[in-house]
Motif scaffolding. Sequence first.
Motif, PDB file in Angstrom:
ATOM      1  N   PHE A  27       0.805  -1.549   0.293  1.00 28.72           N
ATOM      2  CA  PHE A  27       0.346   0.311  -0.025  1.00 28.72           C
ATOM      3  C   PHE A  27       1.090   1.420   0.185  1.00 28.72           C
ATOM      4  O   PHE A  27       1.483   1.512   1.338  1.00 28.72           O
ATOM      5  N   LEU A  28       0.851   1.903  -1.649  1.00 28.57           N
ATOM      6  CA  LEU A  28       1.660   2.901  -1.177  1.00 28.57           C
ATOM      7  C   LEU A  28       0.763   4.509  -1.733  1.00 28.57           C
ATOM      8  O   LEU A  28       0.328   4.696  -2.426  1.00 28.57           O
ATOM      9  N   VAL A  29       0.813   5.393  -1.128  1.00 33.13           N
ATOM     10  CA  VAL A  29       0.673   6.582  -0.932  1.00 33.13           C
ATOM     11  C   VAL A  29       1.587   7.700  -0.818  1.00 33.13           C
ATOM     12  O   VAL A  29       2.552   7.967  -0.363  1.00 33.13           O
ATOM     13  N   ALA A  30       1.118   8.658  -2.139  1.00 36.83           N
ATOM     14  CA  ALA A  30       2.168   9.761  -1.740  1.00 36.83           C
ATOM     15  C   ALA A  30       1.767  10.998  -2.510  1.00 36.83           C
ATOM     16  O   ALA A  30       0.529  10.910  -3.043  1.00 36.83           O
ATOM     17  N   HIS A  31       2.275  11.877  -2.295  1.00 37.09           N
ATOM     18  CA  HIS A  31       1.250  13.399  -3.010  1.00 37.09           C
ATOM     19  C   HIS A  31       1.062  13.761  -4.560  1.00 37.09           C
ATOM     20  O   HIS A  31       2.483  12.878  -5.058  1.00 37.09           O
ATOM     21  N   ARG A  32       0.650  14.341  -4.497  1.00 38.15           N
ATOM     22  CA  ARG A  32       1.013  14.604  -6.320  1.00 38.15           C
ATOM     23  C   ARG A  32       1.967  14.950  -6.972  1.00 38.15           C
ATOM     24  O   ARG A  32       2.483  15.229  -5.871  1.00 38.15           O
ATOM     25  N   ARG A  33       2.416  14.580  -8.099  1.00 32.74           N
ATOM     26  CA  ARG A  33       3.216  15.208  -8.516  1.00 32.74           C
ATOM     27  C   ARG A  33       4.470  14.428  -8.359  1.00 32.74           C
ATOM     28  O   ARG A  33       5.882  14.881  -8.067  1.00 32.74           O
ATOM     29  N   ALA A  34       4.408  13.243  -7.039  1.00 31.69           N
ATOM     30  CA  ALA A  34       6.260  12.194  -6.443  1.00 31.69           C
ATOM     31  C   ALA A  34       6.573  11.414  -7.753  1.00 31.69           C
ATOM     32  O   ALA A  34       7.200  10.712  -7.381  1.00 31.69           O
ATOM     33  N   GLY A  35       5.706  11.560  -8.628  1.00 33.86           N
ATOM     34  CA  GLY A  35       6.280  10.781  -9.712  1.00 33.86           C
ATOM     35  C   GLY A  35       5.684   8.967  -9.196  1.00 33.86           C
ATOM     36  O   GLY A  35       6.650   7.974  -9.713  1.00 33.86           O
ATOM     37  N   LYS A  36       4.594   8.352  -8.197  1.00 37.21           N
ATOM     38  CA  LYS A  36       4.250   7.468  -7.356  1.00 37.21           C
ATOM     39  C   LYS A  36       4.179   6.649  -8.902  1.00 37.21           C
ATOM     40  O   LYS A  36       4.376   5.235  -9.512  1.00 37.21           O
ATOM     41  N   SER A  37       3.191   6.637  -9.915  1.00 36.30           N
ATOM     42  CA  SER A  37       2.524   6.033 -11.480  1.00 36.30           C
ATOM     43  C   SER A  37       4.060   5.903 -12.294  1.00 36.30           C
ATOM     44  O   SER A  37       3.672   4.520 -12.017  1.00 36.30           O
ATOM     45  N   TYR A  38       4.628   6.328 -12.174  1.00 34.72           N
ATOM     46  CA  TYR A  38       6.598   5.922 -12.727  1.00 34.72           C
ATOM     47  C   TYR A  38       6.793   5.427 -11.868  1.00 34.72           C
ATOM     48  O   TYR A  38       7.302   3.920 -12.443  1.00 34.72           O
ATOM     49  N   CYS A  39       6.652   5.362 -10.807  1.00 35.57           N
ATOM     50  CA  CYS A  39       7.498   4.129  -9.842  1.00 35.57           C
ATOM     51  C   CYS A  39       6.522   2.876 -10.081  1.00 35.57           C
ATOM     52  O   CYS A  39       7.371   2.021 -10.068  1.00 35.57           O
ATOM     53  N   LEU A  40       5.098   2.928  -9.739  1.00 41.67           N
ATOM     54  CA  LEU A  40       4.985   1.877 -10.281  1.00 41.67           C
ATOM     55  C   LEU A  40       5.062   1.215 -11.230  1.00 41.67           C
ATOM     56  O   LEU A  40       5.005  -0.157 -11.258  1.00 41.67           O
ATOM     57  N   LEU A  41       5.142   1.165 -12.692  1.00 38.69           N
ATOM     58  CA  LEU A  41       5.555   0.967 -13.734  1.00 38.69           C
ATOM     59  C   LEU A  41       6.828   0.255 -14.250  1.00 38.69           C
ATOM     60  O   LEU A  41       7.257  -0.256 -14.377  1.00 38.69           O
ATOM     61  N   GLY A  42       8.024   1.521 -13.124  1.00 37.62           N
ATOM     62  CA  GLY A  42       9.036   0.662 -13.166  1.00 37.62           C
ATOM     63  C   GLY A  42       9.156  -0.358 -12.534  1.00 37.62           C
ATOM     64  O   GLY A  42       9.644  -1.142 -12.645  1.00 37.62           O
ATOM     65  N   ASP A  43       8.407  -0.567 -11.104  1.00 36.69           N
ATOM     66  CA  ASP A  43       8.603  -1.880 -10.002  1.00 36.69           C
ATOM     67  C   ASP A  43       7.434  -3.299 -10.931  1.00 36.69           C
ATOM     68  O   ASP A  43       8.107  -4.045 -10.969  1.00 36.69           O
ATOM     69  N   LEU A  44       7.195  -2.350 -12.087  1.00 41.00           N
ATOM     70  CA  LEU A  44       5.908  -4.246 -12.645  1.00 41.00           C
ATOM     71  C   LEU A  44       7.277  -4.661 -13.540  1.00 41.00           C
ATOM     72  O   LEU A  44       6.777  -5.837 -14.054  1.00 41.00           O
ATOM     73  N   VAL A  45       7.525  -3.330 -14.417  1.00 32.56           N
ATOM     74  CA  VAL A  45       8.853  -3.862 -15.240  1.00 32.56           C
ATOM     75  C   VAL A  45       9.776  -4.966 -14.328  1.00 32.56           C
ATOM     76  O   VAL A  45      10.192  -5.719 -15.225  1.00 32.56           O
ATOM     77  N   ILE A  46      10.279  -4.295 -13.732  1.00 30.70           N
ATOM     78  CA  ILE A  46      11.669  -5.041 -13.134  1.00 30.70           C
ATOM     79  C   ILE A  46      11.295  -6.090 -12.495  1.00 30.70           C
ATOM     80  O   ILE A  46      11.771  -7.401 -12.401  1.00 30.70           O
TER      81      ILE A  46
END
Length: 298
Positions: A27-46
Amino acid sequence: MNQPIRLNYRARPYFKTFHQRAHRFAFLVAHRRAGKSYCLLGDLVIRALHNKTPSPQYAYIAPMLSQARNIAWKALKIILGDLLDHCKISETRLSITLPNKAEIRLFGLDNPDALRGLYFNGVVLDEAQDCPIEVITTVIIPAITDKRGFLTFSGTPKGTANTFYHYRELARNNPSEWFYEELPISKTNIISENDLAEAKAQMSDEDYEQEFECNWLSGNRGAIFSRYIENSIIEEFQHDTKKQVNLVFDVGFSDATSVWFYQLKNGKCDIIDYYEAQGKSIITVMEEVYGIASSLNV
């Protein structure tokens, strides 16, 4: 491929513990513009690249398919970088099959039937504050069960009367089973003070607290009592069994039904108990409320 794989992704420092997690659920909560969606996709790819089982499948899911496309499709291709030339891409399915035959596909919960019957080795629910609980429990959870796939919830707070808050509490109270992290702007410090001041000048206090400070009590615009609740002192007391107890109902089904039990004494309001239910019929609600009332000697 014999050459080393180089992705066009570098984790921001505050996301490194998320990438290093060993938990199946996150469960990951982050403020707007923290880059969470990019992080989630990076994690998915790895994680997809490291899977050596036959034909693994992964899903990035947003509340709507158009949302998933706008947030993730271009970003996913950017992250893959030069590796994209060795992948099979389907624009119509919004899917990318990696060199190890792992498939990453985008979905929207506006068409949950597209997920039925599929299996997943990993699922990311982005903007999960807008995801209905019935789709999670009847479609997504069954899809990851036999593969023991991972499931990540991520988003920004939107009050407490929703599925996202339910899973937040589940994650927060089960550290052995869940990775849990909340990242307000005061923790990441990635946006300059001048930019924050400019944003704050154009936003209501409630919206700023919700979007940038991850404040769960700011989720309902016009919620009159949220600040009082946040700063309140809660103490135990014995209610007067000889005085009338009043009940206030806020009836819902897909959203929560809430019931407050209170007494008025000397011009003050004593909150005796609180009941909440979601997805239950009014008959079931009344039976359970009657049970609470009986236990209170009302």
